[in-house]
Scaffold this active site. Sequence first.
Site: not given
Lengths: 371, 414
Positions: A235, A162, A217, A42, A108, A231, A132, A166
Amino acid sequence: MPKQLLVLQFGLGWVGSTLVEQILQNQEFFHQRFGLRIHFVALMRRQGGIYRAEGFSEAEMRRALEAKRQNKPITLEPKSTPMMTGRELLGFVSPEKFSGPIALVDATGAEELGRVAVAALRKNIHVVTANKRPFAASYEDYQELIQAQDEGNARLMHETTVGGGLPILRALRGLVYTGDEIEEIQGCLSGTNGFICSGLEQGRLLSEIVQEAQEKGYTEADPRQDLAGWDAARKALILARTIGVKLELNQIEMKGFVPSEKTPYSAEKFRSQIRALDKMLAEQITQAKQNGAVPRFVARVNSEGCSVGLQYVERESPIGRLTGPENIVVFKTKRYQKNPLVIQGPGAGPEVTAAGVLRDLLSVAGIYTDS
Amino acid sequence: MAVIVQKYGGSSVATPKHLKNVAQRVAQRKREGHDVVVVVSARGETTDELIELAQELLPEPTAAGSEYDALLATGEKEAAALMAMALIAEGLSAISMNGAQAGILTDSIHSKARISGFDARSIQKELARGKVVIVAGFQGADSNGRITTLGRGGSDITAAALAAGLGAARCEIFKDVLGFYTADPRQVPEAAKLHELTYDEAMELASVGAAITHPRAIEIARRYKIPIAILHTFSEAEGTWIKESLLMENVHAIRGVVADKNIVKISILGVPDKPGVAANFFVPLGKARIKTDMIVQNISHEGRSDISFVVAQSDAREALRAVQQAAAPLGSVEIQFDPEIAKVSIVGGGIASHAEVAGEMFECFSKEKINIEMISTSEIKISCAVRKQQADQAVRALHNHFGLQNQKLEASRA
């Protein structure tokens, strides 16, 4: 007997398309090394996609990626079934009909995919995600997600939520599962804010750096989201919940460059808002420098709660030595008391993040099991 | 004594607390001396939960036809019975009915049935006994007595049909918004509430995406000249009246701007250019009751041409399936679909008589660097398909350009 892994791919953006590329390029390697074949059954964009139980060919995959890249329509490939939502898709996928594990990959940034993930786990479909948002949604929704994994046989892998590629969450789980006590987690988790802090340290003006970040950007469409620290907060929330702190996003203390606002974004208003901060910040930074301190955008997590924001930290410390958009996480625990455990490196970027997702995917395919 | 039909949506009857609130509203109308018929939707997320339940058993439960409808109809029945209890607790005498008991007869197209008749006698009998009648919305029964449902907005359609059949003084539709606005206030904070709309204007606004009430409900009200009042469930403030225009000419060129983001564009590429090909696709779509809009056929190249159109997101899967089947015998035809599109429309009774409006709309888009991908027009609306992420920007620009924030003054004068 060759192993098969079937993938329901959600999201064909930066991370999603890079992941698909990495898999296509390494198909032969996976086959020779592990006897593994990965089939995409899919291909879902945010609002719709296509499904075919037999999988899509490389040419069809590339056409889908190219269409998404150019913001063009989705081609309804021959004998494929159109799908409008993830839930609809899951109605069609019955794991018992396939030989080999099925994994839903979420690349997404949509919070509503959390419900799709829950439904997938309940159907014994593994979930591997770089998204996240569902993990930073309300605690109730978060718990439903974790429970869906705990109650079933399918696994939920979200290492890349997160610090990109890493190995932060697996390190943290390693500490928790062996009975160590987490005293505090500190970290710089936002590449954009790291970039800004480095610029400020060099004596540049905030407005100037933000403009450059926008042009490159690095920021979201509404840069106030980055500057407020959302953001990093999401996290930090995931780290906090991983160590068992019951916390909501709105309980995090936010001390970002700008307050978090809900008013519609206006580029002009934003510029003057940022310019108004230039002088004050420049003064603060000069002052801090004299004391051997530098500006960093730091998240702090402990059992009491969580805060995110601009702080002045000792230049000669792991966080103080960090440069640019790199991420760092410092775990101070009962066992890592004097010398904390430090993980540092690029915390974003499609190549490393996609590779992190791929590692989780190989793990659910049973290739290795170190998490 | 005048009959008033009231309709309450799912969020208005979600919890016992909500139901008590609504019951007080109903009691108030009853004490004013009216006969009251109440139509209710399913509570909160009940319908979604029922669909999810069905999907666990069948990937496409609609294929089960009457069973799917029988399942969904339980949501409204539950709400109707609870509503009756809330009214009894208020000291009123009340009785709940499902669609069939209320006399609603439909055709047999399951999950998209149309009302073919309404026998008012059973409701009238109970009203004559002084009872408040609560009717489960969204449903009826076909001539074989099988339960049917009316599709999206079904409870509003029920309310309008009951109001028409009972010769009601008005049909009151209670929402969690105050009425129709010149634009969605979430997109345009300065949007003004519209005090009054003609049936045609309201129908057009509703069909281009103003999710206030269903166009089919307005159509019924128009045919039987029943005024509709859109009101807020938990506020006494005046809402929007939908009724016949008393004005000789249309004062307002434009009444509102609407963005519909729940659409999908379907394109069929490389269709052989010969008579009957369009019918080949659109007849099956019509049979499946799928409404198509903005149909565009481009100039043909080498005997082949492209056809594009948009459908509601909720119809997209079925539409694509129908197109896929119809295209199969035609050979090398490619089907594409684009969910990242939105339809931005301006609506107003005066558009037909104000020649400059279309040009101004397109100029406004050009200034905002918004590319128009498709256009469709009617007497009282102009719609443009644009990228979804530019839809809000387009709405704000048009609202500002046509000065719609000043409508409030004009409207109250009218």
